[in-house]
Design an enzyme around this catalytic site. Structure first.
Site, mmCIF file in Angstrom:
data_model
loop_
_atom_site.group_PDB
_atom_site.id
_atom_site.type_symbol
_atom_site.label_atom_id
_atom_site.label_comp_id
_atom_site.label_asym_id
_atom_site.label_seq_id
_atom_site.Cartn_x
_atom_site.Cartn_y
_atom_site.Cartn_z
ATOM 1 N N ASP A 19 -6.109 -1.556 3.405
ATOM 2 C CA ASP A 19 -5.914 -0.298 4.130
ATOM 3 C C ASP A 19 -4.465 -0.273 4.587
ATOM 4 O O ASP A 19 -3.937 -1.298 5.026
ATOM 5 C CB ASP A 19 -6.864 -0.202 5.327
ATOM 6 C CG ASP A 19 -6.971 1.233 5.809
ATOM 7 O OD1 ASP A 19 -7.236 2.125 4.981
ATOM 8 O OD2 ASP A 19 -6.765 1.483 7.003
ATOM 9 N N SER A 20 -3.830 0.875 4.432
ATOM 10 C CA SER A 20 -2.405 0.924 4.748
ATOM 11 C C SER A 20 -2.020 2.279 5.321
ATOM 12 O O SER A 20 -2.791 3.241 5.250
ATOM 13 C CB SER A 20 -1.590 0.663 3.472
ATOM 14 O OG SER A 20 -1.942 1.586 2.472
ATOM 15 N N ASN A 53 -8.699 2.410 -7.607
ATOM 16 C CA ASN A 53 -7.316 2.536 -8.055
ATOM 17 C C ASN A 53 -6.979 1.431 -9.078
ATOM 18 O O ASN A 53 -6.948 0.254 -8.745
ATOM 19 C CB ASN A 53 -6.414 2.428 -6.810
ATOM 20 C CG ASN A 53 -4.962 2.657 -7.122
ATOM 21 O OD1 ASN A 53 -4.478 2.289 -8.188
ATOM 22 N ND2 ASN A 53 -4.259 3.262 -6.173
ATOM 23 N N ARG A 112 2.866 -3.986 1.520
ATOM 24 C CA ARG A 112 1.797 -4.439 0.626
ATOM 25 C C ARG A 112 2.170 -5.774 -0.007
ATOM 26 O O ARG A 112 1.340 -6.671 -0.125
ATOM 27 C CB ARG A 112 1.533 -3.375 -0.445
ATOM 28 C CG ARG A 112 0.164 -3.505 -1.081
ATOM 29 C CD ARG A 112 -0.215 -2.284 -1.896
ATOM 30 N NE ARG A 112 -0.351 -1.101 -1.072
ATOM 31 C CZ ARG A 112 0.541 -0.123 -0.972
ATOM 32 N NH1 ARG A 112 1.637 -0.157 -1.679
ATOM 33 N NH2 ARG A 112 0.336 0.893 -0.175
ATOM 34 N N LYS A 127 10.871 -2.552 -4.434
ATOM 35 C CA LYS A 127 9.955 -2.149 -3.359
ATOM 36 C C LYS A 127 8.929 -3.254 -3.083
ATOM 37 O O LYS A 127 8.715 -3.633 -1.932
ATOM 38 C CB LYS A 127 9.245 -0.831 -3.725
ATOM 39 C CG LYS A 127 8.294 -0.373 -2.632
ATOM 40 C CD LYS A 127 7.582 0.920 -2.933
ATOM 41 C CE LYS A 127 6.422 1.108 -1.959
ATOM 42 N NZ LYS A 127 5.574 2.255 -2.251
ATOM 43 N N GLY A 170 3.358 8.962 -1.920
ATOM 44 C CA GLY A 170 3.114 9.152 -0.481
ATOM 45 C C GLY A 170 4.379 9.479 0.295
ATOM 46 O O GLY A 170 5.158 10.370 -0.068
ATOM 47 N N LYS A 202 -4.003 -0.888 -8.274
ATOM 48 C CA LYS A 202 -4.296 -1.941 -7.293
ATOM 49 C C LYS A 202 -5.043 -3.084 -7.972
ATOM 50 O O LYS A 202 -4.810 -4.248 -7.672
ATOM 51 C CB LYS A 202 -5.145 -1.389 -6.140
ATOM 52 C CG LYS A 202 -4.340 -0.578 -5.148
ATOM 53 C CD LYS A 202 -5.181 -0.187 -3.946
ATOM 54 C CE LYS A 202 -4.428 0.735 -3.017
ATOM 55 N NZ LYS A 202 -5.283 1.309 -1.967
HETATM 56 P P1 IMP Z 1 -5.164 3.998 1.916
HETATM 57 O O1 IMP Z 1 -4.619 2.648 2.256
HETATM 58 O O2 IMP Z 1 -5.553 4.085 0.470
HETATM 59 O O3 IMP Z 1 -6.222 4.432 2.879
HETATM 60 O O4 IMP Z 1 -4.010 5.088 2.059
HETATM 61 C C1 IMP Z 1 -2.961 4.963 2.917
HETATM 62 C C2 IMP Z 1 -2.008 6.154 2.879
HETATM 63 O O5 IMP Z 1 -0.807 5.675 3.495
HETATM 64 C C3 IMP Z 1 -1.591 6.625 1.480
HETATM 65 O O6 IMP Z 1 -2.332 7.712 1.055
HETATM 66 C C4 IMP Z 1 -0.143 7.037 1.705
HETATM 67 O O7 IMP Z 1 -0.084 8.323 2.214
HETATM 68 C C5 IMP Z 1 0.314 6.084 2.792
HETATM 69 N N1 IMP Z 1 0.962 4.901 2.189
HETATM 70 C C6 IMP Z 1 0.491 3.619 2.173
HETATM 71 N N2 IMP Z 1 1.342 2.800 1.541
HETATM 72 C C7 IMP Z 1 2.378 3.578 1.140
HETATM 73 C C8 IMP Z 1 3.574 3.298 0.411
HETATM 74 O O8 IMP Z 1 3.865 2.178 -0.018
HETATM 75 N N3 IMP Z 1 4.387 4.358 0.218
HETATM 76 C C9 IMP Z 1 4.118 5.610 0.654
HETATM 77 N N4 IMP Z 1 3.018 5.935 1.316
HETATM 78 C C10 IMP Z 1 2.125 4.917 1.560
#
Ligand code: IMP
Length: 195
Positions: A69-70, A9, A179, A173, A151, A12
Site C-alpha cells: 500500500d502506498s 498489477n 517502493r 526512480k 500517478g 508489481k
Molecule cells: P495503491 O498503493 O495501489 O493503493 O495506490 C497508491 C496511489 O498512490 C497510486 O494510485 C498513486 O496515485 C499514488 N502513488 C503510489 N506510488 C506512487 C509513485 O511511485 N508515483 C506516483 N504516484 C504514486
C-alpha cells in the site's frame, strides 16, 4: 516457497518475482492461485491497508500472501492525500486530475515538503506477518514536469536531483523510491524470517 500477490498489477508481480526469487520465493498471481479477492481499503494507515489486503488473500488461498500500500503525504495538507492518494478528489478524476487538484490545494506561501510512503506486508497461514516500510522525501513542484512514471510523479520534486520522479528513468526512480526502499527492507526481514 510460493506466495500469492494480493494485487492484479502485472508490473508489481514481475518486480516482486525479480527481487524475491533470490530467496527461493516464487510469487504467483491471484488467478494462478485460483482466487479473486477485491479488498476494500478501509484502514487509516498504510500498514493497516497492506495487512487487510494480504490477510484476505492469504485466507482465501491458504498460501502466504503479499500486499503493498502506498501514497503521497504532504506536510502542508496534514499528511493528505496519504492512504487516500488513489481516490483523491473522488472517482471521476484520472492521474492528471488528481495532481492538478493537489497543486491547486497547496496553501500559498507555505513549505512544500512531502514524502512518498510504501508498506509491504506478507501474511502467513499460521497468523504471523512480516512488514516493511520505505519512504522517499521530496517537495511538491509548482507545475508538473516530465513524462515518465505514473500517478503524482510529475509533481513530486527531488531537490537534490533538481528533477521530478517523472523525469527519472525507471532504474533511477527504483534506486531511490519509497517502493524500492520498502522492497529492500522487506527482503531483509523476510530473509531473517525464513532462516
Ligand atoms: P495503491 O498503493 O495501489 O493503493 O495506490 C497508491 C496511489 O498512490 C497510486 O494510485 C498513486 O496515485 C499514488 N502513488 C503510489 N506510488 C506512487 C509513485 O511511485 N508515483 C506516483 N504516484 C504514486
Amino acid at each position: 516457497m510460493r506466495f500469492v500477490l494480493a494485487s492484479k498489477n502485472e508490473k508489481k508481480l514481475k518486480e516482486m518475482n525479480e527481487i524475491l526469487s533470490r530467496l527461493g520465493v516464487e510469487v504467483c498471481s491471484q488467478a494462478d492461485a485460483g482466487v479473486d479477492v477485491d479488498v476494500e481499503e478501509t484502514g487509516t494507515t498504510f500498514e493497516e491497508n497492506s495487512m487487510l489486503k494480504a490477510r484476505a488473500v492469504m485466507e482465501a488461498s491458504g498460501l502466504p500472501a503479499i500486499a503493498d500500500d502506498s501514497g503521497l503525504c504532504v506536510d502542508a495538507l496534514g499528511g493528505a492525500p496519504g492512504v487516500y492518494s488513489a481516490r483523491y478528489g473522488g472517482e471521476g478524476l484520472d492521474d492528471v486530475g488528481r495532481y492538478r487538484l493537489l497543486l491547486s490545494n497547496m496553501p500559498k506561501g507555505q513549505a512544500r515538503a512531502a514524502k512518498f510512503v510504501s508498506v509491504i506486508t506478507c501474511c502467513f497461514p499460521d497468523g504471523t506477518a512480516v512488514s516493511a516500510r520505505g519512504e522517499c522525501p521530496g517537495t511538491i513542484a509548482f507545475a508538473p514536469m516530465g513524462e515518465g512514471g505514473f500517478g503524482y510523479d510529475p509533481v513530486f520534486f527531488l531537490p537534490k536531483l533538481k528533477k521530478t520522479f517523472a523525469q527519472l528513468t525507471p532504474e533511477e526512480k527504483n534506486a531511490i523510491s519509497h517502493r524500492g526502499k520498502a522492497l529492500e527492507a522487506f527482503q531483509e526481514k523476510l530473509e531473517e524470517y525464513l532462516r
